[in-house]
Motif scaffolding. Structure first.
Motif, mmCIF file in Angstrom:
data_model
loop_
_atom_site.group_PDB
_atom_site.id
_atom_site.type_symbol
_atom_site.label_atom_id
_atom_site.label_comp_id
_atom_site.label_asym_id
_atom_site.label_seq_id
_atom_site.Cartn_x
_atom_site.Cartn_y
_atom_site.Cartn_z
ATOM 1 N N ILE A 3 19.852 -16.441 -1.083
ATOM 2 C CA ILE A 3 19.777 -15.139 -1.744
ATOM 3 C C ILE A 3 19.760 -14.059 -0.661
ATOM 4 O O ILE A 3 18.865 -14.030 0.179
ATOM 5 C CB ILE A 3 18.502 -15.050 -2.607
ATOM 6 C CG1 ILE A 3 18.539 -16.132 -3.696
ATOM 7 C CG2 ILE A 3 18.358 -13.668 -3.213
ATOM 8 C CD1 ILE A 3 17.205 -16.345 -4.383
ATOM 9 N N CYS A 5 20.439 -10.638 -1.549
ATOM 10 C CA CYS A 5 20.089 -9.334 -2.123
ATOM 11 C C CYS A 5 19.548 -9.479 -3.544
ATOM 12 O O CYS A 5 20.096 -10.244 -4.332
ATOM 13 C CB CYS A 5 21.350 -8.455 -2.125
ATOM 14 S SG CYS A 5 21.086 -6.833 -2.858
ATOM 15 N N CYS A 6 18.487 -8.763 -3.830
ATOM 16 C CA CYS A 6 17.967 -8.687 -5.195
ATOM 17 C C CYS A 6 18.236 -7.281 -5.715
ATOM 18 O O CYS A 6 17.944 -6.291 -5.034
ATOM 19 C CB CYS A 6 16.466 -8.971 -5.228
ATOM 20 S SG CYS A 6 16.084 -10.706 -4.904
ATOM 21 N N PHE A 8 17.530 -4.639 -8.773
ATOM 22 C CA PHE A 8 16.537 -4.431 -9.832
ATOM 23 C C PHE A 8 16.960 -3.337 -10.793
ATOM 24 O O PHE A 8 17.247 -2.203 -10.374
ATOM 25 C CB PHE A 8 15.189 -4.021 -9.212
ATOM 26 C CG PHE A 8 14.566 -5.083 -8.361
ATOM 27 C CD1 PHE A 8 13.608 -5.934 -8.881
ATOM 28 C CD2 PHE A 8 14.967 -5.242 -7.038
ATOM 29 C CE1 PHE A 8 13.037 -6.926 -8.093
ATOM 30 C CE2 PHE A 8 14.405 -6.238 -6.241
ATOM 31 C CZ PHE A 8 13.440 -7.080 -6.772
ATOM 32 N N LEU A 105 10.033 -9.670 -0.344
ATOM 33 C CA LEU A 105 11.478 -9.784 -0.096
ATOM 34 C C LEU A 105 11.826 -9.122 1.231
ATOM 35 O O LEU A 105 12.570 -9.680 2.043
ATOM 36 C CB LEU A 105 12.273 -9.118 -1.219
ATOM 37 C CG LEU A 105 12.234 -9.779 -2.600
ATOM 38 C CD1 LEU A 105 12.976 -8.894 -3.610
ATOM 39 C CD2 LEU A 105 12.862 -11.173 -2.583
ATOM 40 N N ARG A 112 17.099 -5.216 -0.988
ATOM 41 C CA ARG A 112 16.557 -4.740 -2.266
ATOM 42 C C ARG A 112 17.303 -3.486 -2.681
ATOM 43 O O ARG A 112 17.258 -2.474 -1.976
ATOM 44 C CB ARG A 112 15.056 -4.416 -2.148
ATOM 45 C CG ARG A 112 14.160 -5.620 -1.930
ATOM 46 C CD ARG A 112 13.103 -5.363 -0.888
ATOM 47 N NE ARG A 112 13.636 -5.438 0.458
ATOM 48 C CZ ARG A 112 13.806 -4.411 1.276
ATOM 49 N NH1 ARG A 112 13.458 -3.224 0.937
ATOM 50 N NH2 ARG A 112 14.337 -4.566 2.480
ATOM 51 N N CYS A 167 23.720 -12.528 -4.798
ATOM 52 C CA CYS A 167 22.814 -11.539 -5.391
ATOM 53 C C CYS A 167 22.104 -12.094 -6.623
ATOM 54 O O CYS A 167 22.663 -12.908 -7.364
ATOM 55 C CB CYS A 167 23.599 -10.301 -5.828
ATOM 56 S SG CYS A 167 24.394 -9.436 -4.468
ATOM 57 N N VAL A 168 20.904 -11.624 -6.832
ATOM 58 C CA VAL A 168 20.152 -11.941 -8.048
ATOM 59 C C VAL A 168 19.731 -10.621 -8.686
ATOM 60 O O VAL A 168 19.199 -9.741 -8.006
ATOM 61 C CB VAL A 168 18.895 -12.781 -7.741
ATOM 62 C CG1 VAL A 168 18.127 -13.067 -9.030
ATOM 63 C CG2 VAL A 168 19.268 -14.078 -7.041
ATOM 64 N N PHE A 170 17.549 -8.515 -11.610
ATOM 65 C CA PHE A 170 16.352 -8.555 -12.458
ATOM 66 C C PHE A 170 16.549 -7.562 -13.594
ATOM 67 O O PHE A 170 16.734 -6.365 -13.338
ATOM 68 C CB PHE A 170 15.096 -8.208 -11.644
ATOM 69 C CG PHE A 170 14.731 -9.273 -10.665
ATOM 70 C CD1 PHE A 170 15.367 -9.365 -9.446
ATOM 71 C CD2 PHE A 170 13.757 -10.208 -10.979
ATOM 72 C CE1 PHE A 170 15.055 -10.371 -8.542
ATOM 73 C CE2 PHE A 170 13.427 -11.218 -10.082
ATOM 74 C CZ PHE A 170 14.083 -11.300 -8.865
ATOM 75 N N CYS A 187 20.833 -14.091 -12.899
ATOM 76 C CA CYS A 187 19.950 -13.072 -13.447
ATOM 77 C C CYS A 187 18.585 -13.641 -13.822
ATOM 78 O O CYS A 187 18.489 -14.724 -14.411
ATOM 79 C CB CYS A 187 20.601 -12.453 -14.680
ATOM 80 S SG CYS A 187 19.758 -10.975 -15.249
ATOM 81 N N PRO A 211 9.115 -14.791 -3.677
ATOM 82 C CA PRO A 211 10.491 -15.188 -3.363
ATOM 83 C C PRO A 211 10.660 -16.707 -3.391
ATOM 84 O O PRO A 211 11.719 -17.213 -3.779
ATOM 85 C CB PRO A 211 10.704 -14.623 -1.953
ATOM 86 C CG PRO A 211 9.781 -13.445 -1.882
ATOM 87 C CD PRO A 211 8.569 -13.861 -2.663
ATOM 88 N N LEU A 214 11.101 -17.713 -6.881
ATOM 89 C CA LEU A 214 12.437 -17.287 -7.322
ATOM 90 C C LEU A 214 13.477 -18.339 -6.930
ATOM 91 O O LEU A 214 14.263 -18.803 -7.766
ATOM 92 C CB LEU A 214 12.788 -15.928 -6.689
ATOM 93 C CG LEU A 214 14.231 -15.454 -6.861
ATOM 94 C CD1 LEU A 214 14.551 -15.202 -8.333
ATOM 95 C CD2 LEU A 214 14.485 -14.177 -6.046
#
Ligand code: G6P
Ligand code: MG
Length: 226
Positions: A3, A5-6, A8, A105, A112, A167-168, A170, A187, A211, A214
């Protein structure tokens, strides 16, 4: 795939502003002479301002009543109501565990990005002190297409040079989860109601979420290649 990048969503994920959006629409509806009941809150979650107005007017049987300029005026009135709530926001309104998760993160070098359809997202980030925790912000002022179009998340990923598969997202809304999937991203659904049913992983809140949890959760869902 690790991962990198997250991304949001804001409203209903990091802060409970989905409630303020709802209250502002309900106030507008009352001014027009009908109720927009709490049971309808989910029906506008994640929708753009004008799409939300459409849903609200339909609930009052007024979908044909207003010309485009009048609709713009109604949307502006709702926004003024919403801004009254935002003006009173403080950092105490950030939902439990969000700040800790964002910091973890950062500590692991994971990007982020904020990815919201709201034109007011910057203001909410400033009121709540969240802005410094993000590498970049994509909001409604940068977008031409609302969720479920994937534009917001693809733009967010490109800002930090991450591939969609790294990427994930939220999200609390069905439209946002669809946008993430159309962007080729995994997601995490925030909230365990029907709106998040399509997410790879669902969490009730960020409290005690890490994390590590996750990565393990997505791994168990079959979403992470080692
Ligand atoms: C987010 C919220 C929606 C809101 C939209 C536009 O997606 O979830 O409820 O309608 O942003 O927000 P804005 O603040 O620009 O009206
Ligand atoms: Mg949301």
């Amino acid at each position: 795939m690790t991962i990198r990048c997250c991304i949001f969503d804001l409203d209903g994920v990091l802060v409970d502003t989905a409630r303020y959006h709802y209250l502002a629409w309900a106030r507008l509806a009352r001014g027009l002479g009908f109720e927009f009941p709490p049971a309808c809150e989910a029906s506008i979650r994640g929708l753009s301002r004008m799409d939300s107005l459409e849903v609200v007017l339909r609930a009052g049987g007024m979908e044909r009543r207003f010309a485009p300029e009048e609709r713009e005026r109604l949307a502006a009135e709702k926004n003024a109501f919403y801004l009254e709530s935002v003006a009173a926001m403080t950092p105490a309104e950030v939902l439990p565990g969000c700040v800790e998760f964002l910091r973890s993160l950062r500590g692991r070098g994971i990007g982020r990005v904020l990815g919201s359809s709201s034109k007011n997202a910057g203001l909410v980030l400033d009121r709540t002190g969240l802005r410094p925790l993000f590498d970049d912000v994509v909001d409604g002022t940068h977008l031409t297409r609302a969720k479920p179009d994937p534009e917001v998340f693809l733009l967010g990923a490109s800002r930090v040079g991450a591939e969609p598969a790294q990427c994930v997202v939220f999200e609390d809304a069905a439209a946002g989860i669809e946008a993430a999937h159309r962007a080729g991203m995994r997601c995490v659904g925030v909230g365990t109601g029907a709106a998040t049913a399509a997410a790879e992983l669902r969490i009730a809140s960020f409290a005690d979420f890490t994390p590590g949890a996750l990565a393990a959760g997505l791994d168990a869902a079959g979403g992470v290649d080692k």
